[in-house]
Design a protein around this motif. Structure first.
Motif, PDB file in Angstrom:
ATOM      1  N   UNK A 185      -6.938   3.778  -8.155  1.00  0.00           N
ATOM      2  CA  UNK A 185      -7.614   4.289  -6.966  1.00  0.00           C
ATOM      3  C   UNK A 185      -9.072   3.868  -6.928  1.00  0.00           C
ATOM      4  N   UNK A 186      -9.768   4.102  -8.031  1.00  0.00           N
ATOM      5  CA  UNK A 186     -11.194   3.796  -8.052  1.00  0.00           C
ATOM      6  C   UNK A 186     -11.455   2.307  -7.866  1.00  0.00           C
ATOM      7  N   UNK A 187     -10.674   1.476  -8.537  1.00  0.00           N
ATOM      8  CA  UNK A 187     -10.845   0.028  -8.408  1.00  0.00           C
ATOM      9  C   UNK A 187     -10.666  -0.410  -6.961  1.00  0.00           C
ATOM     10  N   UNK A 188      -9.605   0.066  -6.318  1.00  0.00           N
ATOM     11  CA  UNK A 188      -9.320  -0.372  -4.947  1.00  0.00           C
ATOM     12  C   UNK A 188     -10.294   0.223  -3.942  1.00  0.00           C
ATOM     13  N   UNK A 189     -10.734   1.445  -4.165  1.00  0.00           N
ATOM     14  CA  UNK A 189     -11.725   2.049  -3.272  1.00  0.00           C
ATOM     15  C   UNK A 189     -13.017   1.239  -3.298  1.00  0.00           C
ATOM     16  N   UNK A 190     -13.503   0.928  -4.477  1.00  0.00           N
ATOM     17  CA  UNK A 190     -14.756   0.183  -4.584  1.00  0.00           C
ATOM     18  C   UNK A 190     -14.619  -1.232  -4.066  1.00  0.00           C
ATOM     19  N   UNK A 191     -13.403  -1.738  -4.048  1.00  0.00           N
ATOM     20  CA  UNK A 191     -13.139  -3.063  -3.499  1.00  0.00           C
ATOM     21  C   UNK A 191     -13.060  -3.030  -1.974  1.00  0.00           C
ATOM     22  N   UNK A 192     -12.950  -1.841  -1.396  1.00  0.00           N
ATOM     23  CA  UNK A 192     -12.805  -1.717   0.049  1.00  0.00           C
ATOM     24  C   UNK A 192     -11.397  -2.000   0.523  1.00  0.00           C
ATOM     25  N   UNK A 193     -10.424  -1.837  -0.370  1.00  0.00           N
ATOM     26  CA  UNK A 193      -9.027  -2.112  -0.038  1.00  0.00           C
ATOM     27  C   UNK A 193      -8.536  -1.182   1.076  1.00  0.00           C
ATOM     28  N   UNK A 194      -7.681  -1.696   1.931  1.00  0.00           N
ATOM     29  CA  UNK A 194      -7.023  -0.883   2.946  1.00  0.00           C
ATOM     30  C   UNK A 194      -5.514  -1.106   2.866  1.00  0.00           C
ATOM     31  N   UNK A 195      -4.754  -0.260   3.557  1.00  0.00           N
ATOM     32  CA  UNK A 195      -3.307  -0.394   3.559  1.00  0.00           C
ATOM     33  C   UNK A 195      -2.649   0.721   2.777  1.00  0.00           C
ATOM     34  N   UNK A 196      -1.387   0.504   2.407  1.00  0.00           N
ATOM     35  CA  UNK A 196      -0.592   1.510   1.708  1.00  0.00           C
ATOM     36  C   UNK A 196      -0.216   0.996   0.325  1.00  0.00           C
ATOM     37  N   UNK A 197      -0.441   1.820  -0.684  1.00  0.00           N
ATOM     38  CA  UNK A 197      -0.148   1.459  -2.063  1.00  0.00           C
ATOM     39  C   UNK A 197       0.873   2.439  -2.624  1.00  0.00           C
ATOM     40  N   UNK A 198       1.971   1.907  -3.140  1.00  0.00           N
ATOM     41  CA  UNK A 198       2.989   2.744  -3.768  1.00  0.00           C
ATOM     42  C   UNK A 198       2.685   2.890  -5.253  1.00  0.00           C
ATOM     43  N   UNK A 199       3.103   4.019  -5.827  1.00  0.00           N
ATOM     44  CA  UNK A 199       2.926   4.226  -7.260  1.00  0.00           C
ATOM     45  C   UNK A 199       4.204   4.736  -7.886  1.00  0.00           C
ATOM     46  N   UNK A 200       4.821   3.942  -8.777  1.00  0.00           N
ATOM     47  CA  UNK A 200       6.021   4.360  -9.470  1.00  0.00           C
ATOM     48  C   UNK A 200       7.312   3.875  -8.854  1.00  0.00           C
ATOM     49  N   UNK A 201       7.245   3.209  -7.727  1.00  0.00           N
ATOM     50  CA  UNK A 201       8.452   2.678  -7.091  1.00  0.00           C
ATOM     51  C   UNK A 201       8.047   1.465  -6.259  1.00  0.00           C
ATOM     52  N   UNK A 202       9.020   0.620  -5.961  1.00  0.00           N
ATOM     53  CA  UNK A 202       8.720  -0.646  -5.295  1.00  0.00           C
ATOM     54  C   UNK A 202       9.038  -0.646  -3.814  1.00  0.00           C
ATOM     55  N   UNK A 203      10.181  -0.053  -3.440  1.00  0.00           N
ATOM     56  CA  UNK A 203      10.607  -0.116  -2.045  1.00  0.00           C
ATOM     57  C   UNK A 203      11.121   1.246  -1.584  1.00  0.00           C
ATOM     58  N   UNK A 204      10.982   1.542  -0.301  1.00  0.00           N
ATOM     59  CA  UNK A 204      11.518   2.801   0.202  1.00  0.00           C
ATOM     60  C   UNK A 204      13.040   2.809   0.172  1.00  0.00           C
ATOM     61  N   UNK A 205      13.608   3.997  -0.012  1.00  0.00           N
ATOM     62  CA  UNK A 205      15.069   4.121   0.038  1.00  0.00           C
ATOM     63  C   UNK A 205      15.581   3.807   1.440  1.00  0.00           C
ATOM     64  N   UNK A 206      14.919   4.351   2.434  1.00  0.00           N
ATOM     65  CA  UNK A 206      15.289   4.103   3.822  1.00  0.00           C
ATOM     66  C   UNK A 206      14.024   4.058   4.646  1.00  0.00           C
ATOM     67  N   UNK A 207      14.116   3.441   5.806  1.00  0.00           N
ATOM     68  CA  UNK A 207      13.033   3.542   6.777  1.00  0.00           C
ATOM     69  C   UNK A 207      13.332   4.761   7.626  1.00  0.00           C
ATOM     70  N   UNK A 208      12.482   5.762   7.550  1.00  0.00           N
ATOM     71  CA  UNK A 208      12.779   7.011   8.251  1.00  0.00           C
ATOM     72  C   UNK A 208      11.835   7.204   9.434  1.00  0.00           C
ATOM     73  N   UNK A 209      12.353   7.847  10.442  1.00  0.00           N
ATOM     74  CA  UNK A 209      11.541   8.165  11.610  1.00  0.00           C
ATOM     75  C   UNK A 209      10.805   9.458  11.345  1.00  0.00           C
TER      76      UNK A 209
END
Length: 223
Positions: free
Chosen positions: A179-203
């Protein structure tokens, strides 16, 4: 002049470890905003703003006219929590701690209601802010965890008193460092932690019927 960071929450588990890391590793001017209920004696050298995020006037009193380079949100769980922050102060970069449940839970799952609230908060923040970083961690484990749900055995994390492994899982030290590394880098977007892909795309539908429906969430890129 040092950059300014406002941490919403910051005295419980993930937020606590994150604030410890920021104070140890950076020269950022850190301020905490919370209700002053959980561990109020922590971080005595850091300014504390006390308010209830459900209360617009309370938030306005504490935040009006202030500007922050970084805003890090560990305590946002509802529409009011987000609206009362984004309408009362200015900031350059907003980091929101969401949950893997927004992608991995389903209507019958016990985490589904929480997931829908988190997903709605994500939407509000992205609508209100230009620079947004969202973290969707799995089950977070490690020091300062107040839940007592997990135990470390045979090199893996498991549910306390069972042989069942914890999945998806992410260490609090790893998460807060990233978190700290990406915040100071000015990163934007969505970061997952502990998994790679969603099980389903949900509404996603807001949990309160007075809110408008909004479009399906597209799968996020893993960073």
């Amino acid at each position: 002049m040092a950059a300014r960071m406002l941490v919403l929450g910051g005295t419980n588990f993930i937020g606590r470890v994150f604030v410890e890391r920021v104070l140890e590793q950076t020269t950022l001017e850190v301020t905490l905003l919370n209700r002053g209920v959980t561990a109020p004696d922590l971080f005595k050298t850091v300014p504390h703003l006390k308010c209830d995020r459900h209360d617009f006037n309370s938030c306005s009193t504490q935040l009006a006219g202030q500007h922050w380079n970084y805003l890090v949100d560990f305590s946002g769980h509802s529409h009011a929590h987000i609206e009362n922050i984004v309408t009362n102060c200015r900031f350059d970069h907003y980091t929101y701690i969401s949950s893997s449940a927004v992608e991995l839970s389903w209507p019958e799952d016990q985490l589904f209601s929480m997931a829908q609230n988190k997903l709605w908060c994500e939407h509000l923040i992205q609508s209100a802010c230009a620079e947004v970083l969202i973290f969707r961690p799995g089950y977070v484990v490690g020091r300062h965890d107040p839940t007592g749900r997990f135990e470390f055995r045979n090199g893996r994390w498991g549910w306390l008193g069972t042989e069942e492994p914890v999945q998806p899982v992410v260490e609090v030290e790893f998460l807060t460092n990233l978190m700290l590394v990406l915040i100071l880098r000015g990163q934007t977007g969505i970061v997952r932690g502990g998994y790679a892909r969603p099980r389903v795309e949900q509404r996603a539908h807001p949990p309160v019927s007075t809110e408008p429906d909004w479009a399906a969430v597209s799968p996020a890129s893993t960073l």
